[in-house]
Write a protein that holds these residues in place. Structure first.
Motif, short mmCIF file in Angstrom:
data_model
loop_
_atom_site.label_atom_id
_atom_site.label_comp_id
_atom_site.label_asym_id
_atom_site.label_seq_id
_atom_site.Cartn_x
_atom_site.Cartn_y
_atom_site.Cartn_z
N GLY A 379 30.77 45.43 38.87
CA GLY A 379 31.12 44.04 39.14
C GLY A 379 31.75 43.31 37.98
O GLY A 379 32.07 42.13 38.09
N TYR A 380 31.94 43.98 36.85
CA TYR A 380 32.61 43.38 35.70
C TYR A 380 33.18 44.50 34.84
O TYR A 380 32.94 45.68 35.11
CB TYR A 380 31.64 42.51 34.89
CG TYR A 380 30.47 43.26 34.30
CD1 TYR A 380 30.50 43.74 32.99
CD2 TYR A 380 29.32 43.50 35.05
CE1 TYR A 380 29.43 44.43 32.45
CE2 TYR A 380 28.25 44.19 34.52
CZ TYR A 380 28.31 44.66 33.23
OH TYR A 380 27.25 45.35 32.70
N SER A 381 33.91 44.14 33.81
CA SER A 381 34.54 45.14 32.95
C SER A 381 33.72 45.32 31.68
O SER A 381 33.57 44.38 30.88
CB SER A 381 35.96 44.71 32.60
OG SER A 381 36.57 45.64 31.73
N GLY A 459 34.79 39.62 32.75
CA GLY A 459 35.60 40.40 33.67
C GLY A 459 35.04 40.39 35.08
O GLY A 459 35.10 41.40 35.78
N TRP A 460 34.49 39.24 35.48
CA TRP A 460 34.00 39.12 36.85
C TRP A 460 35.13 39.42 37.83
O TRP A 460 36.29 39.06 37.60
CB TRP A 460 33.51 37.69 37.11
CG TRP A 460 32.14 37.40 36.58
CD1 TRP A 460 31.26 38.28 36.04
CD2 TRP A 460 31.50 36.10 36.54
NE1 TRP A 460 30.10 37.62 35.67
CE2 TRP A 460 30.22 36.29 35.97
CE3 TRP A 460 31.88 34.83 36.92
CZ2 TRP A 460 29.33 35.24 35.77
CZ3 TRP A 460 31.00 33.77 36.73
CH2 TRP A 460 29.73 33.98 36.17
N HIS A 461 34.78 40.03 38.95
CA HIS A 461 35.75 40.30 40.00
C HIS A 461 35.55 39.26 41.12
O HIS A 461 34.61 39.35 41.90
CB HIS A 461 35.56 41.71 40.55
CG HIS A 461 35.72 42.77 39.51
ND1 HIS A 461 35.18 44.03 39.61
CD2 HIS A 461 36.39 42.75 38.33
CE1 HIS A 461 35.49 44.74 38.54
NE2 HIS A 461 36.21 43.99 37.75
N LYS A 463 36.02 37.44 44.51
CA LYS A 463 36.47 37.66 45.88
C LYS A 463 37.05 36.38 46.47
O LYS A 463 37.99 36.42 47.27
CB LYS A 463 35.30 38.14 46.75
CG LYS A 463 34.79 39.54 46.41
CD LYS A 463 34.03 40.13 47.56
CE LYS A 463 34.94 40.47 48.73
NZ LYS A 463 34.20 41.11 49.84
N ILE A 512 31.71 36.09 43.50
CA ILE A 512 32.07 37.28 42.74
C ILE A 512 31.45 38.52 43.37
O ILE A 512 30.48 38.43 44.11
CB ILE A 512 31.62 37.17 41.27
CG1 ILE A 512 30.10 36.97 41.19
CG2 ILE A 512 32.35 36.04 40.57
CD1 ILE A 512 29.54 36.99 39.78
N LYS A 513 32.03 39.65 43.07
CA LYS A 513 31.45 40.90 43.53
C LYS A 513 30.10 41.11 42.85
O LYS A 513 29.86 40.62 41.74
CB LYS A 513 32.39 42.07 43.21
CG LYS A 513 33.64 42.09 44.07
CD LYS A 513 34.45 43.38 43.85
CE LYS A 513 35.64 43.44 44.80
NZ LYS A 513 36.42 44.69 44.61
#
Length: 714
Positions: A379-381, A459-461, A463, A512-513
């Motif tokens: 869910g993040y980098s 690095g949140w993804h 949605k 966020i994912k």
């Protein structure tokens, strides 16, 4: 809580002690600052835990301004000097007077990292516990008790069960919080609970590896039995002669047991040497600090006793079997072992390889599960993400200046503050309300406060929606939630929804994912992130991909030291912290692989010996077949077929057993892989290949032998 127990249930306990904040702290003496593990407890604590006081007394914490420190901490700050009555600064806010020094806890103790203990009042005042919205809700403290003489722990545990339930608010009461007593002897091995009941813990691994160890030992015993009985025809004349000259069967049994015990004694001595040399490797794999207890009478008693037991088990079948031969038949040359004499040996070979195959399948499943979880989206980098723990307000006060200077170095591309790094949970709350929520429902949401651009840095993804930003003043009343929260609350259009937190409305601005915060094998919990303008305990930085990690640390380290001189510069890479979440399973996998390899080695040694004996026993048959035109391949197939049949039977038995055991193990994980059919096919083919390699040497050697030499005695 402690006060409630003393007031209502005090007669059941000798001591009742609250303890909190057992973790990392900044301890300073003038310009010397160190990160030390410590905690704060009520004044009865040192007496209850019977601390070994080197200086001072166990009553030292009755003075709310005092702390007691471990011998290693005293050495680190004061060398050989006297630390008594000296002052230390804790977390750059509390001045504490050293009132005692205690011996360090053993490395294997739960309190091994407890290098100082402050008074409970010190913690209570520094964290403003009085102003807490719901003082009965938090679970950041631990309550230790010592039972009164003759008190029944189970009965007392049941008696105090509702002590917290009777005090919490109606909202929290829906969760039905319950107290129970956990004996100290069960802290480490029985540490998993569900609905207030113990469901296991590390004890399952103790049992697992204990059983594996017994199986490996059993394999060695089987080897001894097989090879001893396989040589029965060669020793038959010896038994016959001994019986003919007056030896009793009991004397022969004693002789064979003596041989077995002699082998075991030598093996025990060799094992001690091997263990001594292999302990450093084992400690590294298992993350332990274990040593052989050379001076312990119990160790020697158990070691020698277990060795004697092993010798008796290994020598029992050969002793009773060989001593049963009739001397008349043996000396007349009419003794034959019979068609079914080899059946017990074949059964033992099947048992050996069944255990080995189960271990191999188990090892493959463990590593497959680890890899499955490693490949799970987080869910993040993680790459290039740096986390710096902050124990003072200095960085926050000068945040913009720090950020400007760090950016000027070119070492980072993004920076933010937060309660925790993405790999940790800041806490939970059941005070989240939403439209159409069931009024009887009480559920915990993970929560964390973050600054602007935290999502960008981590690095949140996203949605839907966006990250927190300083450009939007309304973000102070906004939240970002994860997919699990959207799903749990049943929100069809989350960006149009408002959540309520203790009566205050918060607009959902982003979804966020799901982020893996806790175990990578568990379910992701509903999470809510608030915009926090205040001081945070973590600074998150994204390293410039064009700059190496070491170079980035060299550039930003001096800046943080200059703006935060009261704290040592300590950092961690998020990807490394995340990798540590797999440590336990990886250790299990490595140990399982070691035991599986050992089991295969022992089984192959026995198989090699059996193949050698069978080739020697059938040497004349092989010679005749060769004279009659049999090829080397035909003879190899003749000698190998019996073993392949045995291994095939072992595969058939091991496969369902291994599936059942590993399917049960996988049930411990919410996020788990499947047990694929290729694992059983691969293991079966590998077992057959290992068997062929083991027996082929003796089979081919016998097939290539000159038949004249084997037949010339006829």
């Amino acid at each position: 809580m402690a006060a409630e127990l003393r007031k209502t249930y005090g007669s059941n306990f000798k001591h009742i002690v609250m303890m909190a904040n057992m973790g990392g702290h900044i301890v300073a003496l003038d310009n010397k600052k160190l990160s030390r593990g410590g905690g704060f407890m009520e004044n009865e604590g040192p007496e209850m835990f019977t601390l070994d006081m080197i200086k001072g007394t166990r009553n030292a914490l009755k003075d709310p301004t005092s702390i007691i420190i471990s011998a290693s901490t005293a050495k680190a700050f004061f060398g050989d000097g006297d630390p008594m009555e000296k002052t230390l600064k804790i977390d750059n806010q509390v001045i504490a007077k050293v009132a005692g020094v205690y011996a360090d806890f053993p490395r294997n103790s739960t309190f091994a990292d407890l290098t100082f203990i402050g008074s409970w009042e010190m913690f209570y005042n520094a964290n403003d516990i009085k102003s807490m919205r719901e003082p009965w809700r938090p679970n950041f403290t631990t309550l230790y008790v010592q039972m009164a003489d003759n008190a029944d722990m189970a009965a007392v545990s049941l008696k105090i069960r509702d002590a917290k339930l009777n005090k919490v608010s109606q909202v929290l009461a829906k969760k039905k919080p319950a107290l129970f007593l956990q004996p100290m002897k069960r802290w480490h091995l029985y540490d998993e609970f569900k609905d207030g009941k113990n469901t296991g813990g590390r004890i399952q691994y103790v049992w697992m590896f204990g059983i594996i160890g017994v199986f490996v030992l059993l394999l060695a015993c089987i080897n001894f039995m097989n090879l001893s009985t396989a040589r029965s025809e060669k020793r038959a004349k010896e038994v016959g002669i001994r019986k003919a000259i007056g030896s009793l069967r009991g004397q022969l049994i004693y002789q064979f047991f003596s041989e077995s015990l002699l082998c075991v004694t030598v093996a025990f001595l060799v094992a001690l040497i091997l263990v001594q040399f292999s302990l450093p490797f084992f400690n590294e794999v298992a993350d332990k600090q274990m040593n052989i207890l050379w001076t312990s009478p119990l160790f020697w008693a158990l070691g020698i006793g277990f060795s004697l037991f092993t010798g008796l088990i290994a020598g029992s079948y050969p002793a009773f079997y060989l001593s049963s031969f009739e001397p008349v038949k043996v000396l007349k040359g009419t003794f034959r072992v019979g068609r079914f004499a080899a059946l017990p040996r074949k059964i033992l070979v099947v048992v050996q390889f069944t255990a080995s195959i189960i271990l191999i399948i188990g090892t493959v499943v463990v590593f497959k599960q680890i890899q499955f979880a490693k490949n799970r989206p987080v869910g993040y980098s993680r790459d290039g993400l740096l986390s710096i723990g902050i124990g003072t307000n200095d960085i926050h006060k000068n945040y913009e200046a720090v950020k400007d200077e760090v950016f000027k170095t070119g070492a980072i591309i993004s920076m933010a503050e937060g309660d925790v790094a993405p790999t940790s949970s800041a806490g939970s709350t059941s005070a989240i309300e939403w439209r159409d929520k069931d009024p009887n429902l009480s559920v915990d949401f993970q929560q964390a406060g973050v600054s602007a651009e935290y999502g960008k840095t981590a690095g949140w993804h996203f949605k839907q929606g966006r990250d927190f930003s300083k450009e939007f003043l309304t973000d102070s009343s906004a939240v970002v939630i994860n997919e699990a929260a959207v799903k749990f609350m049943g929100l069809k259009n989350p960006l149009s929804e408002n959540l309520t937190y203790y009566g205050n409305k918060f607009k959902v601005i982003g979804v966020i994912k799901d982020i893996i915060v806790d175990s990578p094998y568990g379910q992701v919990k509903p999470s809510v992130y608030f915009f926090n303008k205040g001081a945070a305990s973590t600074v998150l930085l994204r390293i410039n991909p064009r700059v190496s990690a070491s170079a980035a640390i060299e550039k930003i380290g001096p800046i943080f030291k200059r703006f935060n001189p009261e704290q040592p510069f300590e950092y961690s890479f998020v990807d490394q912290v995340y990798a540590q979440k797999f440590g336990n399973e990886q250790r299990i996998g490595k140990l399982a692989a070691f035991f599986a390899s050992l089991a295969i080695l022992i089984s192959c040694l026995g198989l090699f010996g059996m193949a050698s004996f069978m080739a020697e026993q059938r040497v004349k048959e092989i010679g005749v077949r060769k004279v009659l035109g049999a090829s080397v391949f035909t003879l190899w197939r003749l000698l190998s077929t019996d073993f392949i049949i045995l291994i095939t039977i072992a595969i058939a038995i091991a496969t369902p057993f291994a599936w059942y055991l590993m399917a049960g193990w996988l049930q411990n994980f919410d996020y788990r892989s499947s047990i694929s059919g290729w694992i059983f096919v691969f293991t079966g083919l590998a077992a057959i290949a290992i068997t062929l390699l083991t027996v082929s040497f003796q089979s081919i050697k016998a097939a290539l032998a000159n038949p004249i030499k084997s037949l010339k005695t006829e």
